[in-house]
Write an enzyme that holds these catalytic residues in place. Structure first.
Site, PDB file in Angstrom:
ATOM      1  N   ARG A 176       0.856  -1.177   0.000  1.00 20.43           N
ATOM      2  CA  ARG A 176       0.000   0.000   0.000  1.00 20.43           C
ATOM      3  C   ARG A 176       0.898   1.234   0.000  1.00 20.43           C
ATOM      4  NH1 ARG A 176      -2.146  -3.406   4.134  1.00 20.43           N
ATOM      5  NH2 ARG A 176      -4.217  -4.241   3.633  1.00 20.43           N
ATOM      6  N   LYS A 200      -2.084  -2.271   8.046  1.00 15.84           N
ATOM      7  CA  LYS A 200      -3.255  -1.726   8.735  1.00 15.84           C
ATOM      8  C   LYS A 200      -3.393  -2.351  10.116  1.00 15.84           C
ATOM      9  CE  LYS A 200      -6.203  -0.496   4.802  1.00 15.84           C
ATOM     10  NZ  LYS A 200      -7.513  -0.731   4.161  1.00 15.84           N
ATOM     11  N   HIS A 273      -1.970   2.173  -6.066  1.00 18.40           N
ATOM     12  CA  HIS A 273      -2.781   0.982  -5.814  1.00 18.40           C
ATOM     13  C   HIS A 273      -2.943   0.148  -7.080  1.00 18.40           C
ATOM     14  CE1 HIS A 273      -4.635  -0.456  -2.157  1.00 18.40           C
ATOM     15  NE2 HIS A 273      -5.607  -1.011  -2.857  1.00 18.40           N
ATOM     16  N   ARG A 276      -0.392  -2.386  -6.886  1.00 18.68           N
ATOM     17  CA  ARG A 276      -0.776  -3.437  -5.932  1.00 18.68           C
ATOM     18  C   ARG A 276      -1.739  -4.421  -6.598  1.00 18.68           C
ATOM     19  NH1 ARG A 276      -1.195  -4.530  -0.328  1.00 18.68           N
ATOM     20  NH2 ARG A 276      -3.275  -4.978   0.453  1.00 18.68           N
ATOM     21  N   HIS A 299      -4.209  -8.950   3.689  1.00 22.34           N
ATOM     22  CA  HIS A 299      -5.665  -8.929   3.815  1.00 22.34           C
ATOM     23  C   HIS A 299      -6.089  -9.766   5.016  1.00 22.34           C
ATOM     24  CE1 HIS A 299      -6.330  -7.969  -0.741  1.00 22.34           C
ATOM     25  NE2 HIS A 299      -6.083  -6.900  -0.020  1.00 22.34           N
ATOM     26  N   TYR A 308      -9.329 -10.621  -6.957  1.00 23.99           N
ATOM     27  CA  TYR A 308      -8.315 -10.769  -7.996  1.00 23.99           C
ATOM     28  C   TYR A 308      -8.520 -12.007  -8.861  1.00 23.99           C
ATOM     29  CZ  TYR A 308      -6.066  -7.074  -5.420  1.00 23.99           C
ATOM     30  OH  TYR A 308      -5.805  -5.882  -4.789  1.00 23.99           O
TER      31      TYR A 308
END
Length: 330
Positions: A176, A200, A273, A276, A299, A308
């Protein structure tokens, strides 16, 4: 140009309005709970600063709305009907479905906090439902497009050395933009080809890095970065710095990516992004395991990674012909 200026003015007005909202709340029942909510999100939920800011801003919108209705309600006085009319008001103002969903998430989290702190007895958000969101197919670049962007960068300049390293890492590691900007020298383990990433919620993960990315990263670290006149105090451990020796900003990374795409003649909108998305898509197309991609992207749920699986029909057809027992070719 005019549109860009208007957007900047509008953003400034929103920020000013938010400051006025919180100033007007200083003598109300809202501010102490919001301050406590901020501490809860930071210390107990370990959320990122941007998320905390967005959540508290959303609670401020609710307080603003109630003030517009001339109803002097504190957080404990709000009922489900009040929240329903608030969400309907936002919808009439044209707030997008993703923004409404995030705002509802903020409200649910806020009232969960109030329950924990015994500020309320019943949760008014319990029966609220958010808008249904369509999962959009992510925009990706082909390998040739990425290669075209990389070769446009002039490696004879210090800025070019840094920018090439940035693009190489974005594509090689699927970071990210915030993770790239926060990357520390102490988290580089290039001898074993790994990076330690703090994602995150301060969650740590280990991400492999390829030989090409290592080569250009070392080129930058041993060249352009060492040539900086000075490094700003407190920024010594950051990998990517600007010309003033300070940590590189998210906005600057967006501009670097946009400029490389323009120079490469790519017409689609390209952001950090996009790299990514391309990282994950190219891995999946190459046969990588979805769980491994989930771990590398950081994730929390594999449902997020499943976006994806939007592979082109030719690839899907070839997969069925190769592996399905009723269709398998000799």
């Amino acid at each position: 140009m005019i549109v860009s200026v208007l957007k900047n003015v509008w953003s400034a007005l929103i920020i000013l309005r938010q400051c006025l909202i919180f100033r007007s709340m200083e003598n109300t029942l809202w501010l102490p709970w919001i301050r406590g909510f901020e501490a809860y999100l930071l210390l107990e939920r370990s959320l990122a600063g941007n998320t905390i800011e967005a959540y508290t801003r959303d609670i401020g919108k609710l307080a603003e709305y109630l003030g517009m209705q001339e109803r002097n309600l504190g957080p404990a006085d709000v009922r489900a009907e009040d929240l329903t009319t608030f969400l309907a008001w936002l919808n009439e103002l044209g707030l997008s479905a993703p923004s409404q969903a995030r705002l509802l998430s903020a409200l649910k989290t806020f009232y969960k906090y109030l329950l924990l702190e015994e500020g309320i007895k019943d949760d008014p958000t319990a029966l609220l439902e958010g808008p249904r969101l369509q999962r959009s197919i992510p925009s990706v670049l082909s390998y040739d497009d990425i290669q075209a962007m990389l070769v446009t960068i002039d490696l004879s300049t210090a800025q070019g050395q840094r920018n090439r390293a940035i693009l190489e890492i974005l594509y090689a590691c699927g970071l990210r933009v915030s993770e790239l900007c926060d990357l520390r020298l102490s988290n580089l383990f290039l001898d074993v080809e790994f990076l330690r990433i703090i994602g995150k919620g301060n969650k740590e993960r280990i991400v492999p890095i390829g030989a090409d990315a290592i080569k250009h990263l070392n080129f930058y670290l041993e060249g352009a970065r060492k040539q900086l006149p000075q490094v700003k105090k407190g920024h010594e451990n950051y990998v990517f710095l600007n010309r003033r020796g300070a940590r590189l900003s998210r906005v600057m990374v967006f501009l670097i990516v946009k400029e490389a795409a323009t120079q490469a003649g790519i017409e689609q909108i390209v952001s950090p992004h996009t790299f990514r998305h391309s990282f994950a898509t190219h891995l999946l197309e190459g046969g990588a395991d979805l769980k491994a991609i989930q771990d590398m992207l950081g994730h929390e749920s594999i449902l997020t990674t499943e976006i994806y699986t939007h592979l082109d029909t030719d690839y899907l057809r070839e997969t069925i012909l190769r592996f399905h027992p009723r269709n398998r070719r000799n």
